[in-house]
Design a protein around this motif. Structure first.
Motif, PDB file in Angstrom:
ATOM      1  N   UNK A 173     -38.463 -11.489 -38.979  1.00 33.15           N
ATOM      2  CA  UNK A 173     -37.860 -12.711 -39.495  1.00 33.15           C
ATOM      3  C   UNK A 173     -37.575 -12.603 -40.989  1.00 33.15           C
ATOM      4  N   UNK A 174     -38.371 -11.789 -41.698  1.00 33.69           N
ATOM      5  CA  UNK A 174     -38.134 -11.630 -43.140  1.00 33.69           C
ATOM      6  C   UNK A 174     -36.790 -10.966 -43.410  1.00 33.69           C
ATOM      7  N   UNK A 175     -36.373 -10.052 -42.520  1.00 33.80           N
ATOM      8  CA  UNK A 175     -35.059  -9.428 -42.688  1.00 33.80           C
ATOM      9  C   UNK A 175     -33.945 -10.455 -42.519  1.00 33.80           C
ATOM     10  N   UNK A 176     -34.104 -11.345 -41.583  1.00 28.10           N
ATOM     11  CA  UNK A 176     -33.098 -12.395 -41.386  1.00 28.10           C
ATOM     12  C   UNK A 176     -33.044 -13.325 -42.608  1.00 28.10           C
ATOM     13  N   UNK A 177     -34.191 -13.611 -43.165  1.00 28.70           N
ATOM     14  CA  UNK A 177     -34.212 -14.472 -44.356  1.00 28.70           C
ATOM     15  C   UNK A 177     -33.509 -13.791 -45.527  1.00 28.70           C
ATOM     16  N   UNK A 178     -33.706 -12.470 -45.641  1.00 28.32           N
ATOM     17  CA  UNK A 178     -32.998 -11.738 -46.689  1.00 28.32           C
ATOM     18  C   UNK A 178     -31.486 -11.815 -46.466  1.00 28.32           C
ATOM     19  N   UNK A 179     -31.076 -11.697 -45.205  1.00 26.95           N
ATOM     20  CA  UNK A 179     -29.662 -11.802 -44.886  1.00 26.95           C
ATOM     21  C   UNK A 179     -29.096 -13.160 -45.249  1.00 26.95           C
ATOM     22  N   UNK A 180     -29.873 -14.229 -44.996  1.00 26.42           N
ATOM     23  CA  UNK A 180     -29.418 -15.569 -45.357  1.00 26.42           C
ATOM     24  C   UNK A 180     -29.294 -15.721 -46.873  1.00 26.42           C
ATOM     25  N   UNK A 181     -30.214 -15.086 -47.598  1.00 25.56           N
ATOM     26  CA  UNK A 181     -30.144 -15.137 -49.055  1.00 25.56           C
ATOM     27  C   UNK A 181     -28.844 -14.503 -49.553  1.00 25.56           C
ATOM     28  N   UNK A 182     -28.428 -13.419 -48.900  1.00 19.11           N
ATOM     29  CA  UNK A 182     -27.185 -12.753 -49.293  1.00 19.11           C
ATOM     30  C   UNK A 182     -25.947 -13.408 -48.695  1.00 19.11           C
ATOM     31  N   UNK A 183     -26.146 -14.472 -47.959  1.00 20.16           N
ATOM     32  CA  UNK A 183     -25.000 -15.211 -47.440  1.00 20.16           C
ATOM     33  C   UNK A 183     -24.458 -14.701 -46.125  1.00 20.16           C
ATOM     34  N   UNK A 184     -25.236 -13.934 -45.371  1.00 16.06           N
ATOM     35  CA  UNK A 184     -24.773 -13.415 -44.091  1.00 16.06           C
ATOM     36  C   UNK A 184     -24.819 -14.525 -43.044  1.00 16.06           C
ATOM     37  N   UNK A 185     -23.756 -14.619 -42.253  1.00 18.82           N
ATOM     38  CA  UNK A 185     -23.685 -15.602 -41.174  1.00 18.82           C
ATOM     39  C   UNK A 185     -22.991 -14.956 -39.972  1.00 18.82           C
ATOM     40  N   UNK A 186     -23.341 -15.442 -38.774  1.00 17.97           N
ATOM     41  CA  UNK A 186     -22.657 -15.016 -37.556  1.00 17.97           C
ATOM     42  C   UNK A 186     -22.705 -13.514 -37.331  1.00 17.97           C
ATOM     43  N   UNK A 187     -21.533 -12.947 -37.033  1.00 19.39           N
ATOM     44  CA  UNK A 187     -21.460 -11.518 -36.734  1.00 19.39           C
ATOM     45  C   UNK A 187     -21.768 -10.659 -37.944  1.00 19.39           C
ATOM     46  N   UNK A 189     -24.278 -11.253 -39.933  1.00 17.24           N
ATOM     47  CA  UNK A 189     -25.727 -11.109 -39.814  1.00 17.24           C
ATOM     48  C   UNK A 189     -26.077 -10.050 -38.778  1.00 17.24           C
ATOM     49  N   UNK A 190     -25.356 -10.049 -37.642  1.00 15.21           N
ATOM     50  CA  UNK A 190     -25.593  -9.026 -36.619  1.00 15.21           C
ATOM     51  C   UNK A 190     -25.289  -7.629 -37.168  1.00 15.21           C
ATOM     52  N   UNK A 191     -24.164  -7.500 -37.847  1.00 11.97           N
ATOM     53  CA  UNK A 191     -23.715  -6.183 -38.297  1.00 11.97           C
ATOM     54  C   UNK A 191     -24.606  -5.632 -39.407  1.00 11.97           C
ATOM     55  N   UNK A 192     -25.047  -6.510 -40.303  1.00 17.23           N
ATOM     56  CA  UNK A 192     -25.819  -6.063 -41.463  1.00 17.23           C
ATOM     57  C   UNK A 192     -27.323  -5.996 -41.199  1.00 17.23           C
ATOM     58  N   UNK A 193     -27.832  -6.863 -40.328  1.00 15.78           N
ATOM     59  CA  UNK A 193     -29.282  -6.985 -40.151  1.00 15.78           C
ATOM     60  C   UNK A 193     -29.724  -6.614 -38.727  1.00 15.78           C
ATOM     61  N   UNK A 194     -29.184  -7.335 -37.723  1.00 18.86           N
ATOM     62  CA  UNK A 194     -29.714  -7.214 -36.364  1.00 18.86           C
ATOM     63  C   UNK A 194     -29.462  -5.833 -35.764  1.00 18.86           C
ATOM     64  N   UNK A 195     -28.224  -5.353 -35.844  1.00 19.32           N
ATOM     65  CA  UNK A 195     -27.897  -4.065 -35.222  1.00 19.32           C
ATOM     66  C   UNK A 195     -28.670  -2.906 -35.858  1.00 19.32           C
TER      67      UNK A 195
END
Length: 281
Positions: A173-187, A189-195
């Motif tokens: 979940x901390x990786x997702x929070x980092x992604x939100x801090x950088x403004x990642x949304x939708x795909x 977030x998938x491309x930068x964090x989840x995948x």
């Protein structure tokens, strides 16, 4: 102080190198052990049938007879054309399964709404005896390429989707929070964090899906097929050409293991942190 730090780093580097060397040695010894077991098994099989006379060589042919059968079908050119046809069906069905399985796994693994909407249908289809659908697929779609590609897709898409789904759910979940801090949304977030975080699971799913896809190749050509390696196995069995049927079956197994070995190598190369963790455990 500086000298002590350097010596500590040197010892750490040597320790890491020794661990990697030890893992490589263990893998090499394991591979040699597997090869030795196969050679021993084939040797005992040849001796039991050809020399000691155990069993009917027509129904249980020795490895030498299977080698002769392989040379025969190679000389006739039957295997080459059938192999190209089977691999073409495999490539199309497996590619579609990989694309749809990864996409479906990401959506269901990251969205509770999608999981609740698609989950019941997904798990219902997963619980179906999909091999039993092949005669119906032939009735509905005829004897062409479509029913063969579809059974390959049906068998391989679920292992891929399930592994990707579990991988997406285990992303920290901390990786997702980092992604939100950088403004990642939708795909994004998938491309930068989840995948990237779930990539080991994606490769594991592709590896499992490939083994199921090879089963689909054979089954699709067993029922409603007029060419391909699966059709050759069925025809050889019907004509009691057991040596030919066995050598073709072994060829399918070797191709499946070769593909899975390539994916396993890609997993160890592209995700060394995950592979090292698994080896240590």
């Amino acid at each position: 102080m500086l000298q002590s730090t350097r010596s500590t780093r040197s010892r750490g580097s040597q320790s890491a190198a020794s661990i990697v060397t030890g893992i490589g040695t263990k893998r090499w010894l394991w591979s040699m052990g597997v090869v030795a077991e196969i050679v021993l098994f084939l040797g005992l099989w040849e001796i039991a049938i050809s020399i000691l006379g155990f069993g009917n060589p027509r129904l249980m042919p020795p490895p030498s007879a299977m080698w002769d059968a392989l040379l025969f079908i190679l000389q006739r050119g039957w295997l080459q054309a059938s192999l190209v046809y089977s691999l073409k069906n495999l490539a199309v069905g497996y590619f579609l399964a990989a694309i749809s399985g990864v996409g479906l796994g990401l959506v269901m693994g990251t969205s509770k709404v999608a999981d609740r909407l698609a989950g019941p249908s997904f798990w219902t289809l997963y619980s179906l005896p999909r091999l039993a659908l092949q005669p119906l697929l032939v009735l509905w779609m005829g004897y062409g390429m479509m029913p063969k590609v579809l059974i390959i897709w049906l068998l391989s898409v679920f292992p891929i989707a399930i592994n990707v789904m579990e991988g997406a759910r285990t992303v920290d979940i901390s990786l997702r929070r980092v992604g939100l801090v950088f403004g990642f949304r939708g795909w994004q977030m998938h491309w930068k964090i989840t995948i990237p975080a779930a990539f080991p699971f994606i490769l594991s799913g592709l590896r499992m899906g490939l083994s199921r896809a090879m089963v689909g190749v054979v089954v699709g050509e067993f029922i409603g097929g007029s060419k391909g390696v699966g059709f050759m196995i069925q025809r050889a069995s019907a004509q009691f050409e057991v040596a030919e049927a066995l050598v073709l079956t072994i060829l399918i197994v070797l191709l499946a293991n070769l593909g899975m070995a390539v994916l396993e190598f890609a997993k160890r190369t592209l995700t060394p942190w995950h592979s090292a963790e698994v080896v240590v455990r």
